[in-house]
Scaffold this motif. Structure first.
Motif: not given
Length: 786
Positions: A280-281, A284-285, A287-288, A316, A322, A324-325, A328, A332
């Motif tokens: 998950h991290e 997120e990295a 996507l960030n 995803i 998930d 939230d993802q 997101r 995006q």
């Protein structure tokens, strides 16, 4: 430093220069033939050539081959070069083998033996040459002979990193040729551990191999998931300076990242909470990082960065767990819809189609509806417009169905011809699936026919007739609407078919209005008669005889049409037969009999729609053309083979209840709707098909008896007390139809057998038995005549 003699091969350079300086093709061929003769004499001469000479002449042969000239000698000299201890000579030998020798060549055994010698030599540079040759040729014989050599080199602890990298890719090629060279369990653990190797080149090559093998044996390689997540985490959290040797335009190891993300899509979400949290991290990295300002304006940077982002979004979508993802990812992708790059817009639309099918991200996708509609109107690339249509279809629900259908209808007027048929099917499906008011559905389908009539298949206009017949509240509106549509100067033939059927059944509901009186309806339909095909004329004739029952005052006018020379002497047997039978029936039968025979069609039994199946089949055909493996036979429409004994007349169409249709229908159901077996409603894409797309006009799928040996049969012998033609007997395997004709004291009886299965019946025989009572009755009848 190597000597210039071994590196430059001046004779080869001179030959290439001579070829380039040739002024004509003839001069080039003359120079090539001269050189071939010289090379042949050198190989056959008494003087033994040294390694340099063999290398030079083999190089010349290779160059000549690349010019398009067939080479029929020099193979043995190339094989001999494989035994040289010099790298350059061995390199040229392997190059010649890789280009000119195929897997069935007579010298392949010698080549394999030389490759084995190099693989066991312990010299990394020779091993790499042999591995490259194996990967280029990749013959089944090589896979069989070297099945244990290449994996041994790959997992060897003393093997150089570059050699292991070559070994992984070589093993991948051999696995694609012969999957049995990597049996489950033998090398699994040691190959998976390569994902933890310090050398990223080895990890990248091993990831390609593991991805290919894991698709065939997912359970055996499931231990790769934690290692892949760990490696991905180190890349995702690293700066471009940390992996300087594998950073491409400020993007750390983009190729390895894409391969790892794709490998993870082979498996479900990790069960271990620690691994799941770490993954998950990582996502997120990624996507960030997508939200960060670009570190370079070059296209290479954006391509590498977007490749990782799209693969992360695919992961995803694959997990779909998930919310939230998912949102997101949708946001995006929404930023890419306004990108200047066509490829980005295409990929964004394609990925959003998958997100639209998820309950977590469906609402987020709908927020981009206006942007997608604008892309549909303004996009210059037809493939992007196609993806926009797919996305509108995927994001449609009850809240936006009318708006999306309206936009698709407006675009259909100017749409590319290559996508019109698919658009028509999608509009028809959406209009029915989300129709709150069926008058809107009728309007939509009639507009669809008016805009793109040539692309409206039979399944579409069949369906609007079904709904009209089955719903009393829409019959009058449908009759009025189709009557108004038929008044257009340019009216498509499909509109005439729908109008003829609906007015023949429910024209009396609008006959009270002077503008749509009985005579006006008949004149309007008959004005289209001579401009239609045979199939449409057959429907119109049936509508005329229906009008005799609905509007008795038109009987004389209709009989004049039926008995005109153009009809009763029509060159088409089907039309001639209908005219004669309808004319005779209207003249002889009483009003009560006509009312019984020509009564309104009863509601159709519900069946799965063929519209959605047709759309799925079209998508399947397109995917088969685009995918190299051609694997998609899952979505095919239900089709039924024609019985060989049944002739094929005009295409089957939903005609108003014809009384004596002596021409068998060109499908397994010899008579038509009476023999249809209602199947339980199922679900299509998660939607109840019974309440959604039901169709009785679709041809029935051949079904075998169930596993409990239950055979559904139907005996229709009682029906022949009042009719000469029909289905006598029917089961899930066979259908027996009867067609009889009698004149005075003679008669003919034709029996048709229809195969309802999807395989050919073997050893089929038929026997007609006569009972003793029937035999005595026939004998007494003949004695009476005598």
């Amino acid at each position: 430093m190597p000597s210039s003699k071994s590196d430059t091969m001046r004779g080869l350079a001179v030959f290439i220069s001579d070829i380039r300086n040739c002024k004509s093709r003839e001069a080039e061929i003359k120079r090539i033939n001269k050189e071939l003769a010289n090379i042949r004499s050198k190989f056959k001469g008494d003087r033994q050539l040294d390694g340099y000479g063999k290398k030079k002449y083999v190089c010349k042969l290779l160059f000549i081959f690349l010019l398009g000239v067939d080479i029929d000698f020099g193979y043995m000299e190339a094989v001999n070069l494989l035994s040289s201890i010099k790298y350059t000579e061995k390199q040229i030998g392997y190059l010649f083998i890789s280009v000119l020798i195929n897997h069935s060549h007579d010298l392949m055994k010698l080549v394999i033996q030389s490759i084995k010698n190099d693989l066991n030599s312990g010299k990394p540079i020779h091993i790499s040459l042999a591995l490259n040759c194996i990967a280029n040729v990749g013959s089944p014989e090589m896979a069989e002979q070297l099945a244990s050599e290449v994996p041994r080199i790959l997992v060897g602890s003393d093997t150089m990193d570059t050699v292991r990298q070559n070994a992984a890719l070589c093993l991948l090629r051999l696995y694609r040729v012969s999957p049995k060279i990597l049996p489950p369990g033998e090398w699994t653990t040691r190959i998976v551990q390569l994902l933890s190797d310090k050398h990223l080149g080895v990890v990248t090559a091993a990831c390609s191999l593991i991805y290919e093998v894991a698709r065939d044996n997912p359970d055996d390689y499931k231990n790769c998931v934690p290692l892949a997540v760990s490696r991905l985490s180190r890349i995702a959290t690293a700066n471009y300076g940390d992996l300087q040797d594998y950073t491409y335009y400020f993007v750390p190891a983009p190729w390895l990242s894409v391969k790892l993300l794709r490998l993870l899509q082979t498996y479900p979400p990790p069960e271990d909470p620690a691994v799941r949290a770490r993954l998950h991290e990582c996502i997120e990295a990624v996507l960030n990082r997508a939200m960060e300002a670009p570190k370079s304006k070059k296209v290479q940077h954006s391509n590498a960065k977007n490749a990782v982002i799209f693969e992360a979004i695919s992961l995803i979508i694959h997990y779909d767990n998930d919310p939230d993802q998912m949102v997101r990812a949708c946001n995006q992708l929404g930023t890419y819809l306004s990108s200047r790059e066509t490829n980005l817009r295409y990929l964004a639309l394609e990925s959003m189609c998958s997100l639209a099918s998820s309950e977590y991200s469906h609402e987020a996708v709908k927020k981009h509806q206006s942007t997608v509609i604008q892309a549909l109107k303004s996009e210059r690339d037809v493939s992007v417009r196609q993806r926009a249509i797919d996305l509108l279809y995927a994001m449609c629900d009850k809240t936006n169905a009318m708006e999306i259908v309206e936009e698709m209808l407006n675009y259909l007027k100017t749409a590319d011809y290559s996508i019109r048929e698919e658009m028509v099917l999608k509009v028809a499906i959406l209009a029915e699936r989300y129709a709150v008011d069926y008058t809107w559905y009728v309007d939509t389908i009639l507009r669809l026919i008016g805009i793109a009539g040539d692309y409206v298949s039979e399944e579409v206009w069949y369906r609007v007739i079904q709904i009209t017949v089955n719903r009393d509240d829409v019959q009058g509106y449908a009759a009025k609407t189709v009557f108004e549509a038929l008044q257009a100067p340019a009216c498509h033939e499909n509109m005439v078919k729908v109008g003829a059927y609906i007015l023949g059944e429910f024209g009396n509901l609008i006959a009270g209005d002077g503008r749509s009186s009985a005579g006006t309806q008949f004149e309007l339909l008959h004005s289209k008669f001579h401009f239609c095909s045979t199939a449409t004329r057959a429907i119109l004739l049936t509508t005329y005889v229906k009008f005799i029952n609905l509007f008795p005052e038109l009987k004389g006018q209709i009989q004049k049409v039926l008995q005109s020379d153009n009809q009763i002497r029509n060159a088409d047997v089907e039309l001639q037969q209908r005219c004669l039978e309808y004319l005779r029936m209207s003249s002889v039968a009483s009003a009560e009999v006509l009312n019984t025979v020509l009564e309104v069609m009863p509601p159709f039994p519900e069946r799965e729609s063929s519209i959605l199946a047709k759309l799925q089949k079209k998508k399947s055909v397109i995917n088969n053309k685009n995918l190299a493996d051609g694997a998609a036979n899952a979505n095919t429409t239900n089709t039924t083979a024609k019985p060989p004994a049944v002739p094929a007349p005009i295409p089957a169409a939903p005609t108003a209840n014809a009384v004596t249709n002596n021409t068998p229908a060109p499908v397994v159901d010899l008579i038509g709707r009476e023999s249809i077996v209602v199947t339980p409603s199922t679900t299509i894409d998660g939607v109840n098909a019974g309440a959604l797309l039901v169709d009785v006009f679709a041809e029935a799928e051949p079904k075998l008896p169930q596993q409990n040996n239950e055979v559904i049969t139907q005996d229709n012998s009682d029906k022949f007390l009042t009719k000469h033609n029909g289905v006598l007997y029917e089961s899930s395997t066979i259908q027996i139809g009867v067609k009889s004709e009698f004149k005075q004291s003679t008669g003919t009886l034709n029996i048709f057998f229809g195969n309802k299965t999807n395989f050919q019946l073997a050893g089929f025989t038929s026997v007609v038995e006569r009972s003793a009572d029937l035999q005595n009755h026939i004998l007494s009848f003949f004695n009476l005549i005598v």
